[in-house]
Design an enzyme around this catalytic site. Structure first.
Site, PDB file in Angstrom:
ATOM      1  N   GLU A  32      76.002  49.604  33.816  1.00 43.56           N
ATOM      2  CA  GLU A  32      76.532  49.720  32.462  1.00 43.56           C
ATOM      3  C   GLU A  32      77.955  50.251  32.645  1.00 43.56           C
ATOM      4  O   GLU A  32      78.154  51.420  32.978  1.00 43.56           O
ATOM      5  CB  GLU A  32      75.709  50.703  31.609  1.00 43.56           C
ATOM      6  CG  GLU A  32      74.324  50.206  31.235  1.00 43.56           C
ATOM      7  CD  GLU A  32      74.346  49.175  30.106  1.00 43.56           C
ATOM      8  OE1 GLU A  32      75.438  48.903  29.567  1.00 43.56           O
ATOM      9  OE2 GLU A  32      73.267  48.638  29.779  1.00 43.56           O
ATOM     10  N   GLU A  37      79.831  42.227  25.362  1.00 41.85           N
ATOM     11  CA  GLU A  37      80.175  43.171  26.435  1.00 41.85           C
ATOM     12  C   GLU A  37      81.255  42.553  27.330  1.00 41.85           C
ATOM     13  O   GLU A  37      81.001  42.167  28.479  1.00 41.85           O
ATOM     14  CB  GLU A  37      78.897  43.546  27.199  1.00 41.85           C
ATOM     15  CG  GLU A  37      77.866  44.189  26.269  1.00 41.85           C
ATOM     16  CD  GLU A  37      76.467  44.354  26.842  1.00 41.85           C
ATOM     17  OE1 GLU A  37      75.557  44.759  26.089  1.00 41.85           O
ATOM     18  OE2 GLU A  37      76.270  44.076  28.043  1.00 41.85           O
ATOM     19  N   HIS A  50      76.601  44.996  32.626  1.00 35.84           N
ATOM     20  CA  HIS A  50      76.593  45.170  31.165  1.00 35.84           C
ATOM     21  C   HIS A  50      77.667  46.208  30.820  1.00 35.84           C
ATOM     22  O   HIS A  50      78.315  46.767  31.696  1.00 35.84           O
ATOM     23  CB  HIS A  50      75.246  45.744  30.696  1.00 35.84           C
ATOM     24  CG  HIS A  50      74.068  44.846  30.905  1.00 35.84           C
ATOM     25  ND1 HIS A  50      73.320  44.350  29.875  1.00 35.84           N
ATOM     26  CD2 HIS A  50      73.497  44.359  32.036  1.00 35.84           C
ATOM     27  CE1 HIS A  50      72.330  43.605  30.360  1.00 35.84           C
ATOM     28  NE2 HIS A  50      72.415  43.589  31.660  1.00 35.84           N
ATOM     29  N   ARG A  85      75.756  39.478  20.061  1.00 29.02           N
ATOM     30  CA  ARG A  85      75.099  39.947  21.321  1.00 29.02           C
ATOM     31  C   ARG A  85      74.241  38.850  21.946  1.00 29.02           C
ATOM     32  O   ARG A  85      74.246  38.652  23.158  1.00 29.02           O
ATOM     33  CB  ARG A  85      74.215  41.137  20.973  1.00 29.02           C
ATOM     34  CG  ARG A  85      73.215  41.571  22.048  1.00 29.02           C
ATOM     35  CD  ARG A  85      72.284  42.618  21.514  1.00 29.02           C
ATOM     36  NE  ARG A  85      71.150  42.875  22.367  1.00 29.02           N
ATOM     37  CZ  ARG A  85      71.091  43.870  23.261  1.00 29.02           C
ATOM     38  NH1 ARG A  85      72.122  44.677  23.420  1.00 29.02           N
ATOM     39  NH2 ARG A  85      70.016  44.083  23.993  1.00 29.02           N
TER      40      ARG A  85
END
Lengths: 94, 308
Positions: B269, B70, B195, B125
């Site tokens: 997010e 991310e 994120h 990840r």
């Protein structure tokens, strides 16, 4: 270890309309290597949610066949992941 | 000449470390670097403390890069530090915030994973710890916190992307962060974790459908923060508890921080909503950071005014 390449890999966006279609995605995850982008993992997939997953070029055809066969709503967000990885660097060096 | 650090681009770990040193050297009165621990592969975990060195004050803890792929998340933490140091004394709100608060910024939480996503696998990840009795590598650091850690059975497979680790806080990275927050708990009033992607502002809880006691207030703050964010480029965010907005999750940093007593806990997010996903083009870094900055400044200002 050479860096992993993602040539021809695709990112699908599927919208399972009901439990049956959510289970189809579950079944696909059992026999294919699906990397879930949203939600984080297969156990979160439920009806009426947006599901994004990455899949290899080889497996993408069979995935598409199953989705078409079951008349599922889907789109391909990314057609060639490696290309997209290279395109993300779209700002020139200072 | 090695390419320089750029706020408009994604920077690899080597550049980010050099950037932390540059920020400390350039703003010694306002920026200090704290090594809070090291990673499984012995990379340093650095927190930048932004604020005056004087007496104890309310503070905000922000972390970025808990999930390696991310990339826009660490880009925001770097942008935040840049803007804080650049606009102090010029921007009224930032000046007021930094006159009365400290910001602890962890630019990259999952350093080993971030390096791996640059050098070996852009889609990585987890962190890079080895798992006993498994060939699979890595723990999802955002399932490794002691917040209903083992309530979902599907996070115990080391080969899955959401593997919770062998025990709560089993990972050096998690422990370094939880130890730091616990030792600064008196002053930390806000916890924010960044994120991508989905464009959401998430609130506790993820591990239960129960709403936190101050949910109404958190939802009010989240609504205004997402409204303020959208004033920049009309980027639409939704907000709500993790459990009902996305799905039930266990072991998250957000739930852990909230249950520890930090009653203003949020998870962003960031962009986008899936067109590019984790591969957000660099040309969207600055707009993403600018709009998010508005929301973060609002949250900090709100807490400054509403906590004793």
């Amino acid at each position: 270890i050479a860096p992993v390449r993602f040539d021809g890999e695709k990112v699908f966006r599927v919208k399972p309309q009901d439990e049956k279609q959510a289970n189809i995605i579950n079944d696909l995850a059992k026999i294919n290597e699906l990397d879930f982008w949203y939600p984080d993992a297969i156990h979160h997939v439920a009806a009426n949610m947006t599901v994004d997953f990455r899949v290899s070029e080889k497996e993408s055809q069979s995935i598409q066949f199953v989705l078409d066969q079951n008349k599922m709503h889907y789109e391909i967000l990314i057609h060639d992941l490696q290309e997209e990885i290279e395109k993300q660097f779209d700002v020139k060096e200072d | 000449i090695p390419k320089r650090h750029s706020y408009a681009k994604y920077n690899n770990w080597e550049k980010i470390v050099a950037w932390t040193e540059k920020m400390v050297n350039k703003h010694p009165e306002m920026v200090s670097r704290i090594k809070i621990g090291s990673t499984v592969e012995d990379n340093p975990l650095y927190v930048l403390k932004i604020g005056k060195k004087d007496k104890r004050r309310k503070s905000v803890f922000m972390d970025c890069g808990i999930h390696a792929r991310e990339w826009v998340s660490p880009a925001f933490c770097q942008w935040f530090v840049y803007q804080a140091t650049k606009t102090y004394g010029k921007n009224k709100i930032m000046t007021k915030l930094l006159d009365q608060m400290n910001f602890y910024v962890l630019p990259v939480f999952n350093v080993d994973g971030y390096i791996w996503s640059w050098t070996k696998n852009r889609m990585w990840r987890k962190n890079r710890s080895k798992n006993k009795n498994s060939k699979c590598i890595g723990t999802d650091l955002n399932r490794n916190f002691n917040a209903s850690w083992n309530s979902f059975s599907d996070t115990k497979n080391p080969c899955k992307e959401t593997f919770r680790g062998p025990a709560p806080e089993s990972e050096k990275e998690t422990k370094a962060v939880t130890d730091f927050i616990r030792s600064h708990l008196k002053s930390i009033k806000v916890y924010i974790t960044f994120h991508s992607y989905s464009q959401m502002l998430l609130l506790p809880y993820g591990y239960t459908s129960k709403l936190p006691p101050n949910y109404k207030e958190l939802a009010k703050v989240a609504k205004i923060a997402t409204d303020v964010l959208s004033t920049q480029y009309e980027t639409r965010y939704i907000y709500g508890p993790i459990e009902s907005t996305i799905y039930p999750t266990s072991g998250s940093s957000l739930d852990w921080a909230y249950d520890l007593g930090i009653k203003y806990a949020f998870a962003f997010e960031l962009r986008d909503k899936g067109k590019f996903g984790f591969l957000l083009p660099e040309s969207q870094i600055k707009p993403t950071c600018k709009e998010t900055m508005l929301a973060v400044k609002f949250i900090a200002k709100y807490v400054l005014q509403h906590t004793s």
